[in-house]
Design a protein around this motif. Structure first.
Motif, PDB file in Angstrom:
ATOM      1  N   GLY B 203       0.945  -1.309   0.065  1.00  0.00           N
ATOM      2  CA  GLY B 203       0.190   0.088   0.081  1.00  0.00           C
ATOM      3  C   GLY B 203       0.830   1.311   0.012  1.00  0.00           C
ATOM      4  N   SER B 205       0.893   3.801   1.584  1.00  0.00           N
ATOM      5  CA  SER B 205       1.162   4.176   2.874  1.00  0.00           C
ATOM      6  C   SER B 205       1.837   3.310   4.067  1.00  0.00           C
ATOM      7  CB  SER B 205       0.224   5.043   3.679  1.00  0.00           C
ATOM      8  OG  SER B 205      -1.114   4.463   3.655  1.00  0.00           O
ATOM      9  N   ASP B 206       2.166   2.072   3.464  1.00  0.00           N
ATOM     10  CA  ASP B 206       2.865   1.078   4.308  1.00  0.00           C
ATOM     11  C   ASP B 206       4.156   1.482   4.780  1.00  0.00           C
ATOM     12  OD1 ASP B 206       0.466  -0.504   3.866  1.00  0.00           O
ATOM     13  OD2 ASP B 206       1.542  -2.004   2.683  1.00  0.00           O
ATOM     14  N   THR B 207       4.490   1.050   5.815  1.00  0.00           N
ATOM     15  CA  THR B 207       5.515   1.408   6.482  1.00  0.00           C
ATOM     16  C   THR B 207       6.812   0.450   6.540  1.00  0.00           C
ATOM     17  OG1 THR B 207       4.688   0.844   8.833  1.00  0.00           O
ATOM     18  CG2 THR B 207       4.582   3.254   7.780  1.00  0.00           C
ATOM     19  N   ASP B 208       6.507  -1.091   6.270  1.00  0.00           N
ATOM     20  CA  ASP B 208       7.394  -2.009   6.198  1.00  0.00           C
ATOM     21  C   ASP B 208       7.096  -2.962   4.901  1.00  0.00           C
ATOM     22  OD1 ASP B 208       9.364  -3.417   8.762  1.00  0.00           O
ATOM     23  OD2 ASP B 208       8.551  -4.586   7.024  1.00  0.00           O
ATOM     24  N   GLN B 231       7.252   7.825  -0.745  1.00  0.00           N
ATOM     25  CA  GLN B 231       8.295   7.399   0.290  1.00  0.00           C
ATOM     26  C   GLN B 231       8.402   5.944   0.207  1.00  0.00           C
ATOM     27  OE1 GLN B 231       5.347   7.696   0.952  1.00  0.00           O
ATOM     28  NE2 GLN B 231       4.572   6.611   2.760  1.00  0.00           N
ATOM     29  N   ALA B 234      11.492   4.385  -1.044  1.00  0.00           N
ATOM     30  CA  ALA B 234      12.790   4.491  -0.099  1.00  0.00           C
ATOM     31  C   ALA B 234      12.786   3.512   1.024  1.00  0.00           C
ATOM     32  CB  ALA B 234      12.484   5.989   0.286  1.00  0.00           C
ATOM     33  N   LEU B 235      11.454   3.331   1.606  1.00  0.00           N
ATOM     34  CA  LEU B 235      11.455   2.264   2.433  1.00  0.00           C
ATOM     35  C   LEU B 235      11.634   0.778   1.976  1.00  0.00           C
ATOM     36  CD1 LEU B 235       7.907   3.380   4.214  1.00  0.00           C
ATOM     37  CD2 LEU B 235      10.245   3.079   5.291  1.00  0.00           C
TER      38      LEU B 235
END
Lengths: 291, 384
Positions: B203, B205-208, B231, B234-235
């Motif tokens: 997704g 806006s996922d962070t990992d 972003q 980059a993650l």
């Protein structure tokens, strides 16, 4: 095989710890007023963004963090004084809607002040990931877990051992009765907003090295954190942490073993199931409303 | 009776006089360039540099004497990334402002919602958005300056092929850019003898993304390709380094900016991506015809706005220059003449690439206009 499982587990814990930390912030204000503060995500954003911009001005990290947390605390008080207090006669639903409005406002101001770009924050410790049994974990995740557990313990102690904590609980149970026994309920509410802003900004700062930070980071983290809080039982600190980590692990396991396309769907169906069989969440109070 | 005739004759004379007056003024009337861009809102990272570029170069062209001896007038509306607003503004541009040409449409969504209306009004329209649907199939009045996502995929797969890679893992975001890129990559992979063994998503806006990357690694691939912007990539890059995967890693043109290097940090070391020469103006070969154009645009933009130049602004630069060129070649602002001049422009050296338009190709770039860059010591390095 085991390494793979461990990797998914660690990923889940990393994501989950983030959600848990956010969920904790919801607990305080909910305990004080039964209001779900949808501006909670914005406190996170203020914490992260203020730290980054203060560090950009050349301040050392610890000082930047302290100042950012204080700034968020002031914002929490301002939110209660300027937006919630004037509507003190309004119903809980109205207050919740006010917090949504406030969150949009805060986000707009942050966008003007800090711009729309994503920013990086360095990790608290080393940048080297931790390796356990063939799987890796972001070293910052350990910080997040540590901060989350300290905050939970502090919250539990605060609500059960201190007079102010008990006053907050009393206010939430019956505002009029609390006032009759001499509790200044408006002051208590203001305090709850301030503490919740402090917790929120700490959460925002702790997760920023993992997630980056930007003016709109609060939308996503706030929403997932709310889901975690609801799953754990709104108002319970332990529940927020368990809810957050469960949510994270389910997401990661689904992405790993089924398909990344379904991870959100599975996570959200699980929430439906939890709330269906345990309407007050996993750790919600079982107290029945007295009529 | 006679009074009535006189009155009618009077009206007629007045109307005629007004008509003559109007036509005589037209020669010195400004050339109206209409624009609707997403200067604010979620797509402002596109619209903002585009608007700045248009404003700046319209001023510059006017200071140099304009086009065909007439000044340019920029009429701009901000659609804030909203497709229905874009449609309203496009309608205002063609109906009320009666512009001669439109340069705008920061996103594929805003472009596609405005395009039918502009086509109906028979006004030349140069879009600044990426997707292939804008110019394929060809619409007579619609042009665009950025390369399509298919070309980025082709460029990456081509580079993989030259390194002898045949098994690739794909990870893309579920947003519009990533999912369109994913479709294009899956479609063209076979042309390069490449098999996509893992196809994961995340997704926006996922962070990992370590779970997805672990799955890809276990699929036995020889390289990984990430299609997305914001972003997320980059993650992905950071997670990739954390997991210690040392296979060749590719990103798309969606993250081709210095901002990405800042976000990804040392994790970006060694990754490759297709990008505009604007990122490496000084490493271009001296014989490269684009070198001077690219250096010039970068210097002028940064001197004027005091912020870093972006590849998106370059799309607007190329759009405006193509429009000016077409009007000059047509010798007037007659819409049909401008349109046909536009689709016959050959060898225009722009910032994004060298444009060779034709009635069958309303974009005019080839996949080669993307340069393959590699990150080395935290800097972009020109590979091909």
């Amino acid at each position: 095989m085991l390494a793979e499982f461990l990797q998914y587990l660690f990923t889940g814990i990393t994501i989950g710890a983030t959600y848990a930390l956010v969920a904790l912030g919801f607990t305080l204000i909910y305990n004080a007023s039964h209001v779900i503060n949808f501006a909670q995500g914005e406190f996170l954003m203020i914490g992260g963004m203020a730290t980054v911009s203060l560090m950009g001005m050349g301040l050392p990290m610890p000082i930047a963090i302290i100042l950012a947390v204080i700034l968020a605390g002031i914002l929490g008080v301002a939110l209660q004084r300027l937006a919630i207090a004037p509507a003190r006669q309004a119903s809980v639903v109205t207050l919740i809607i006010i917090t949504i409005g406030a969150s949009i406002f805060i986000r707009g101001v942050a966008q003007l002040v800090w711009g729309k770009e994503y920013h990086v924050m360095p990790s608290f410790g080393s940048d080297q990931p931790v390796r356990i049994g063939g799987a890796v974990m972001h070293s910052q995740s350990i910080w997040v877990l540590l901060i989350a557990s300290i905050l939970v313990v502090l919250l539990v102690l605060f609500f059960t051992r201190t007079l102010i904590g008990k006053a907050i609980l009393a206010t939430s149970m019956n505002k009029d009765a609390a006032r009759l026994v001499g509790i200044r309920t408006q002051l208590v509410l203001m305090l709850a907003f301030m503490l919740s802003a402090l917790i929120g900004s700490m959460a925002g700062i702790a997760v920023a090295p993992i997630t980056f930070t930007s003016y709109d980071i609060g939308i996503m983290l706030g929403l997932k954190g709310f889901v975690a809080a609801a799953m754990g039982g709104l108002g319970s600190g332990v529940g927020a942490v368990v809810g957050g980590i469960t949510l994270g692990i389910v997401e990661a396991m689904t992405a790993g073993y089924i398909s990344s396309d379904y991870k959100d769907a599975v996570a959200f169906s699980m929430i439906l199931l939890v709330l269906f069989f345990m309407p007050r969440g996993m750790f919600g109070s079982r107290v029945v409303e007295r009529v | 009776m006679s009074k009535k005739i006189f009155r009618r004759a009077g009206f007629l004379a007045a109307t005629l006089a007004a008509g003559i007056f109007a036509t005589s003024v037209q020669a010195s009337d400004p050339i109206k360039i209409g624009s609707f861009l997403s200067a604010t809102g979620p797509a402002s990272f596109l619209g903002d540099p585009e608007l700045k570029t248009l404003e700046m170069y319209v001023e510059k062209i006017n200071a140099d004497g304009g086009v065909l001896g007439r000044q340019l007038q920029l009429i701009h509306y901000d659609d804030a990334g909203d497709a229905s607003q874009a449609r309203n503004f496009a309608s205002r541009l063609v109906r009320n402002d009666r512009v001669d040409i439109i340069i705008g449409g920061s996103t594929t969504g805003t472009t596609m919602s405005a395009a039918p209306l502009i086509e109906q009004a028979r006004t030349p329209f140069i879009s600044l958005a990426g997707a292939i649907v804008i110019t394929e199939p060809v619409k007579p009045w619609v042009f665009k300056t950025p390369q399509s996502d298919r070309m980025a995929a082709e460029r990456v797969l081509g580079d993989m092929q030259s390194r002898g890679i045949t098994k690739v893992g794909l990870i893309s975001d579920t947003g519009g850019f990533g999912s369109s890129g994913r479709t294009q990559t899956l479609e063209v992979a076979a042309n390069y003898g490449i098999e996509i063994l893992a196809d994961e998503t995340y997704g926006p806006s996922d962070t990992d993304m370590t779970a997805q990357l672990t799955r890809i690694r276990n699929a036995g691939v020889e390289a990984v390709f990430n299609f997305g912007f914001g972003q997320g990539p980059a993650l992905v890059t950071r997670n990739y380094a954390q997991l210690g995967i040392d296979l060749p890693f590719y990103q798309s043109h969606g993250v081709a900016s210095d901002r990405f290097l800042e976000l990804a940090g040392t994790a970006a070391e060694g990754l490759r991506l297709p990008a505009s020469p604007l990122l490496v103006p000084d490493s271009l070969d001296d014989a490269d015809p684009q070198k001077a154009v690219v250096q010039n645009y970068k210097a002028e933009y940064e001197a004027r706005w005091n912020t870093q130049v972006s590849t998106f602004g370059a799309y607007a630069y190329d759009g405006l220059m193509l429009a000016v060129m077409a009007i000059e070649q047509a010798g007037s602002t007659d819409r049909e003449a401008v349109r046909s001049a536009l689709e016959n422009i050959q060898g225009y050296v722009g910032v994004t690439g060298i444009y060779n338009l034709s009635p069958e190709d309303h974009m005019g770039l080839t996949a080669d206009s993307f340069r393959i860059l590699e990150v080395k010591d935290g800097q972009w390095n020109l590979i091909d």
